[in-house]
Design a protein around this motif. Structure first.
Motif, PDB file in Angstrom:
ATOM      1  N   LEU A  60       0.829  -1.217   0.000  1.00  0.00           N
ATOM      2  CA  LEU A  60       0.000   0.000   0.000  1.00  0.00           C
ATOM      3  C   LEU A  60       0.855   1.255   0.000  1.00  0.00           C
ATOM      4  N   ASP A  61       1.965   1.249   0.717  1.00  0.00           N
ATOM      5  CA  ASP A  61       2.838   2.422   0.748  1.00  0.00           C
ATOM      6  C   ASP A  61       3.360   2.758  -0.637  1.00  0.00           C
ATOM      7  N   ASP A  62       3.763   1.721  -1.391  1.00  0.00           N
ATOM      8  CA  ASP A  62       4.262   1.963  -2.745  1.00  0.00           C
ATOM      9  C   ASP A  62       3.157   2.499  -3.645  1.00  0.00           C
ATOM     10  N   GLY A  63       1.939   1.956  -3.499  1.00  0.00           N
ATOM     11  CA  GLY A  63       0.815   2.475  -4.283  1.00  0.00           C
ATOM     12  C   GLY A  63       0.480   3.893  -3.902  1.00  0.00           C
ATOM     13  N   GLY A  64       0.583   4.194  -2.590  1.00  0.00           N
ATOM     14  CA  GLY A  64       0.333   5.570  -2.136  1.00  0.00           C
ATOM     15  C   GLY A  64       1.363   6.534  -2.682  1.00  0.00           C
ATOM     16  N   ALA A  65       2.615   6.084  -2.782  1.00  0.00           N
ATOM     17  CA  ALA A  65       3.669   6.936  -3.345  1.00  0.00           C
ATOM     18  C   ALA A  65       3.372   7.263  -4.796  1.00  0.00           C
ATOM     19  N   LEU A  66       2.890   6.259  -5.540  1.00  0.00           N
ATOM     20  CA  LEU A  66       2.525   6.514  -6.927  1.00  0.00           C
ATOM     21  C   LEU A  66       1.382   7.522  -7.011  1.00  0.00           C
ATOM     22  N   LEU A  67       0.432   7.422  -6.082  1.00  0.00           N
ATOM     23  CA  LEU A  67      -0.673   8.384  -6.058  1.00  0.00           C
ATOM     24  C   LEU A  67      -0.171   9.786  -5.718  1.00  0.00           C
ATOM     25  N   ASP A  68       0.805   9.862  -4.802  1.00  0.00           N
ATOM     26  CA  ASP A  68       1.395  11.171  -4.464  1.00  0.00           C
ATOM     27  C   ASP A  68       2.033  11.807  -5.686  1.00  0.00           C
ATOM     28  N   ILE A  69       2.719  10.979  -6.480  1.00  0.00           N
ATOM     29  CA  ILE A  69       3.328  11.503  -7.702  1.00  0.00           C
ATOM     30  C   ILE A  69       2.251  12.041  -8.640  1.00  0.00           C
ATOM     31  N   ALA A  70       1.159  11.294  -8.774  1.00  0.00           N
ATOM     32  CA  ALA A  70       0.070  11.737  -9.649  1.00  0.00           C
ATOM     33  C   ALA A  70      -0.499  13.066  -9.165  1.00  0.00           C
ATOM     34  N   VAL A  71      -0.683  13.193  -7.840  1.00  0.00           N
ATOM     35  CA  VAL A  71      -1.219  14.440  -7.268  1.00  0.00           C
ATOM     36  C   VAL A  71      -0.294  15.605  -7.574  1.00  0.00           C
ATOM     37  N   LYS A  72       1.009  15.419  -7.361  1.00  0.00           N
ATOM     38  CA  LYS A  72       1.960  16.505  -7.619  1.00  0.00           C
ATOM     39  C   LYS A  72       1.985  16.894  -9.093  1.00  0.00           C
ATOM     40  N   LYS A  73       1.912  15.899  -9.954  1.00  0.00           N
ATOM     41  CA  LYS A  73       1.900  16.199 -11.386  1.00  0.00           C
ATOM     42  C   LYS A  73       0.630  16.964 -11.771  1.00  0.00           C
ATOM     43  N   LEU A  74      -0.481  16.598 -11.177  1.00  0.00           N
ATOM     44  CA  LEU A  74      -1.737  17.296 -11.486  1.00  0.00           C
ATOM     45  C   LEU A  74      -1.727  18.710 -10.914  1.00  0.00           C
ATOM     46  N   GLU A  75      -1.141  18.894  -9.751  1.00  0.00           N
ATOM     47  CA  GLU A  75      -1.009  20.246  -9.200  1.00  0.00           C
ATOM     48  C   GLU A  75      -0.160  21.119 -10.119  1.00  0.00           C
ATOM     49  N   SER A  76       0.935  20.530 -10.609  1.00  0.00           N
ATOM     50  CA  SER A  76       1.794  21.265 -11.541  1.00  0.00           C
ATOM     51  C   SER A  76       1.044  21.613 -12.824  1.00  0.00           C
ATOM     52  N   SER A  77       0.246  20.672 -13.312  1.00  0.00           N
ATOM     53  CA  SER A  77      -0.541  20.928 -14.527  1.00  0.00           C
ATOM     54  C   SER A  77      -1.589  22.001 -14.265  1.00  0.00           C
ATOM     55  N   PHE A  78      -2.190  21.976 -13.094  1.00  0.00           N
ATOM     56  CA  PHE A  78      -3.182  22.991 -12.736  1.00  0.00           C
ATOM     57  C   PHE A  78      -2.560  24.378 -12.806  1.00  0.00           C
ATOM     58  N   ARG A  79      -1.377  24.506 -12.204  1.00  0.00           N
ATOM     59  CA  ARG A  79      -0.699  25.800 -12.228  1.00  0.00           C
ATOM     60  C   ARG A  79      -0.359  26.212 -13.661  1.00  0.00           C
ATOM     61  N   SER A  80       0.173  25.276 -14.436  1.00  0.00           N
ATOM     62  CA  SER A  80       0.603  25.593 -15.806  1.00  0.00           C
ATOM     63  C   SER A  80      -0.571  26.059 -16.663  1.00  0.00           C
ATOM     64  N   ILE A  81      -1.669  25.324 -16.596  1.00  0.00           N
ATOM     65  CA  ILE A  81      -2.847  25.690 -17.392  1.00  0.00           C
ATOM     66  C   ILE A  81      -3.347  27.074 -16.974  1.00  0.00           C
ATOM     67  N   LEU A  82      -3.355  27.323 -15.668  1.00  0.00           N
ATOM     68  CA  LEU A  82      -3.844  28.601 -15.159  1.00  0.00           C
ATOM     69  C   LEU A  82      -2.936  29.746 -15.593  1.00  0.00           C
ATOM     70  N   VAL A  83      -1.614  29.527 -15.496  1.00  0.00           N
ATOM     71  CA  VAL A  83      -0.660  30.573 -15.890  1.00  0.00           C
ATOM     72  C   VAL A  83      -0.765  30.884 -17.375  1.00  0.00           C
ATOM     73  N   GLU A  84      -0.826  29.845 -18.194  1.00  0.00           N
ATOM     74  CA  GLU A  84      -0.840  30.032 -19.640  1.00  0.00           C
ATOM     75  C   GLU A  84      -2.083  30.771 -20.121  1.00  0.00           C
ATOM     76  N   ASN A  85      -3.151  30.670 -19.383  1.00  0.00           N
ATOM     77  CA  ASN A  85      -4.406  31.273 -19.831  1.00  0.00           C
ATOM     78  C   ASN A  85      -4.833  32.491 -19.007  1.00  0.00           C
ATOM     79  N   SER A  86      -3.900  33.013 -18.209  1.00  0.00           N
ATOM     80  CA  SER A  86      -4.172  34.227 -17.430  1.00  0.00           C
ATOM     81  C   SER A  86      -3.466  35.405 -18.082  1.00  0.00           C
ATOM     82  N   LEU A  87      -4.234  36.376 -18.524  1.00  0.00           N
ATOM     83  CA  LEU A  87      -3.683  37.561 -19.177  1.00  0.00           C
ATOM     84  C   LEU A  87      -4.209  38.810 -18.469  1.00  0.00           C
ATOM     85  N   PRO A  88      -3.324  39.649 -17.929  1.00  0.00           N
ATOM     86  CA  PRO A  88      -3.780  40.893 -17.305  1.00  0.00           C
ATOM     87  C   PRO A  88      -4.569  41.743 -18.302  1.00  0.00           C
ATOM     88  N   ARG A  89      -5.630  42.337 -17.829  1.00  0.00           N
ATOM     89  CA  ARG A  89      -6.480  43.154 -18.697  1.00  0.00           C
ATOM     90  C   ARG A  89      -6.049  44.611 -18.636  1.00  0.00           C
TER      91      ARG A  89
END
Length: 639
Positions: A166-195
């Motif tokens: 279970l610990d190894d599976g949880g570690a894989l899930l942690d990696i997925a969470v971090k990657k998704l957090e990074s993607s969340f930031r990237s998508i938000l940054v790329e599509n945010s334009l000051p008006r």
């Protein structure tokens, strides 16, 4: 559809370097986890072999106990299902070690499956272990099950009990969470334009769609389900606060740095008025456009979150993104403006907040935005209080003003006060009613306005009465009060100040008549007294005495008239209507009396030229002199 981009500054570059270092560490950890999972795969194969081997000698045989056979089958089945889940977890490694943005939906599906498998193993493992233990307990005393098989079953129990899987599976899930957090930031940054906002521009009726909204929604929902809701909101805040601040700064409200009364007092009045006008428009654009748009975006991305959770994030973003600075400037102005002429800017600010009241309630709703909402409400109350305090102070200043004009003319303060109040109850009347209702609680605003205006006018009237006592000549004091009271009466009668009522107007008209009469008696009475007929109705025996008395009275009248005329030339009746009315009244009083006096007793003078020494003016000449005396003259307004 418009794509939002982000403009990077130095701080963004430094953030990128930090992110690069963090990514390098993540890659190292990812490699370690990958190695662990590869080793774990061998363990899973071993567990499966042990289980298969354990099952082989336990297949049903006619000579075995049916109960024992059923017990073993019941134990091995759940164990195999857990084993299959573990193998499936291993198979998800490839998908979850990749970049989520290559196929976000597929990545999220894999992450969801991983969640499911981990949940299944965690929830069902205790039962599977229990069933295996029961099978070992039943099999151990049975001669039909050899000790080797029992040891292998016990080994299977040990493998299932191991937390490493279970610990190894949880570690894989942690990696997925971090990657998704990074993607969340990237998508938000790329599509945010000051008006590029302008306070002079019209506020758009519709909002532009934000690109990538669906991807952000899916990631946010996944992160929330994995206990990363606050981390996701923090990511959103860190990215969007830069965009909101840049949009806010595009409106060039540099004066918001003037956040102390000492600084504001040093500014020129024209500058303060310009800043307040800009502030009013800035506030409207912020509430109805920038903040409203940001709230909509926040609600769409975090639609799966509880409203109060994302509203708290939005509230912090609004305060730090410009609303806090706007409110602080308003608070500074509200407590620093005490000059009477600046009261109208305070009222403008109050009205601006009143017009935005519904928008403020809608945009800054809930507990998360309570601070912004309450500060705006308290600012409006402070503006109402300051407005009333300025008017109260204005009354005191009016009453304490001193000095008298030598010509008895209209005071500048009279003109200023009346025009000030006309403006207050004209263009600003509806707002002033609201101001006084807020300041006075449940008091009727119209009554409060009438009282406030009456207080200022009362102060002006007391000032005039006090100033009039500075004249040594009573007639000039009456003339001074005539000029000023007439101005007050006429401007009130012909303007919005007429709302003070007929009773108030009639009372002022009565005062004017009293002072006109006082002026007439004090100024022209000394001339009229010499037209007295007493002692002039001579008999034939006293003609000489009557003649001499008539001459004396003519000389006295001429002297008095000349003195009055001379001094009156330096006096001013400011208003045409008042001047003409006063001329008519004096003419009607003086000319008929003079004509009758001269015509009745003129025969006492001889017909020689000596008579002209005493009868200097004909009634017609006297009337012409009065007309000239009361003709319009260049006037100045006294301080």
């Amino acid at each position: 559809m418009k794509t939002f981009h982000c403009t990077f500054d130095l701080s963004t570059f430094e953030g990128a370097l930090s992110a690069q270092r963090s990514l390098r560490q993540t890659n190292l950890k990812t490699k370690e986890i990958g190695d662990t999972i590869q080793k774990w795969g061998h363990k899973l194969q071993l567990v499966k072999q042990i289980t298969d081997a354990a099952m082989a000698p336990l297949l049903p045989k006619p000579t075995e106990s049916p109960d024992l056979n059923q017990c073993i089958h019941r134990a091995v089945g759940p164990a195999l299902r857990i084993l299959e889940a573990m193998i499936s977890i291993r198979e998800l490694k490839t998908a979850l070690m990749g970049d989520p943005r290559d196929n976000l939906k597929g990545y999220l599906d894999a992450a969801l499956k991983l969640e499911g498998y981990l949940s299944f193993v965690s929830e069902n493992r205790p039962r599977a272990v229990g069933l295996l233990e029961e099978a070992v307990r039943v099999s151990n005393p049975s001669p039909m099950v050899d000790k080797y098989t029992i040891r292998r079953l016990q080994g299977c129990i040990g493998a299932l009990r191991s937390k490493g899987n279970l610990d190894d599976g949880g570690a894989l899930l942690d990696i997925a969470v971090k990657k998704l957090e990074s993607s969340f930031r990237s998508i938000l940054v790329e599509n945010s334009l000051p008006r590029d906002l302008k306070v002079s521009s019209e506020i758009p009726q519709s909002k532009q769609a934000f690109v990538g909204i669906e991807s952000l929604q899916m990631i946010a929902e996944f992160l929330k389900r994995n206990g990363r809701a606050q981390a996701c909101l923090k990511l959103y805040w860190e990215v969007r606060i830069r965009t909101v601040k840049s949009s806010f700064q595009s409106m060039k409200a540099y004066y918001l740095n003037y956040n102390s009364t000492e600084v504001v007092h040093k500014l020129k009045s024209a500058d303060v008025e310009g800043h307040v006008s800009h502030w009013l428009r800035l506030l409207e654009v912020m509430v109805r456009d920038l903040m409203w748009s940001e709230k909509v975006l926040c609600s769409e991305i975090f639609e799966s979150f509880d409203k109060e959770v994302w509203m708290e994030c939005f509230g912090k973003l609004a305060s730090a993104g410009g609303m806090g600075a706007i409110i602080q400037f308003g608070e500074t102005i509200a407590v620093s403006q005490r000059e009477p002429q600046k009261v109208f800017k305070l009222i403008d600010m109050f009205e601006g907040l009143e017009n935005l009241k519904d928008d403020v309630e809608n945009v800054f709703e809930g507990y998360g935005c309570m601070e912004t909402r309450l500060r705006l409400r308290e600012l409006q109350k402070q503006l109402a209080h300051s407005t009333c305090q300025v008017l109260l102070e204005f009354s005191k200043q009016v009453e304490e003003d001193s000095g008298v004009p030598a010509d008895g003319s209209l005071l500048k303060i009279s003109s200023y006060v009346i025009n000030y109040l006309k403006f207050l109850v004209g263009e600003y009347r509806p707002v002033m009613v609201l101001v006084l209702e807020m300041e006075g609680g449940m008091e009727n605003g119209e009554i409060g306005l009438s009282r406030t205006v009456g207080d200022v006018l009362g102060a002006l009237e007391r000032n005039l009465e006090g100033r009039s006592k500075g004249y040594t000549e009573p007639a000039l004091a009456h003339l001074f009060l005539m000029n000023n009271y007439w101005y007050i009466f006429k401007r009130a009668r012909d303007s919005e100040l007429a709302f003070l009522g007929e009773t108030w107007l009639k009372e002022r008209r009565r005062w004017i008549n009293q002072h006109v009469l006082g002026y007439e008696r004090q100024k022209w009475g000394p001339a009229l007294v010499h037209l007295n007929r007493e002692g002039l109705a001579a008999s034939s025996g006293s003609r000489a005495g009557a003649k001499e008395l008539f001459k004396q009275r003519l000389r006295a009248f001429n002297l008095a008239f000349d003195q009055i005329y001379e001094t009156h030339q330096h006096w001013v009746i400011s208003d045409d209507e008042l001047r003409v009315g006063t001329f008519i009244k004096i003419t009607q009083s003086l000319i008929p009396a003079y004509r009758s006096f001269v015509e009745t007793f003129g025969h006492l003078l001889d017909s020689t030229g000596n008579g002209n020494r005493y009868l200097r003016y004909t009634p017609e000449q006297l009337e012409d002199l009065l007309a000239d005396l009361f003709s319009e003259k260049p006037t100045r307004m006294a301080n």
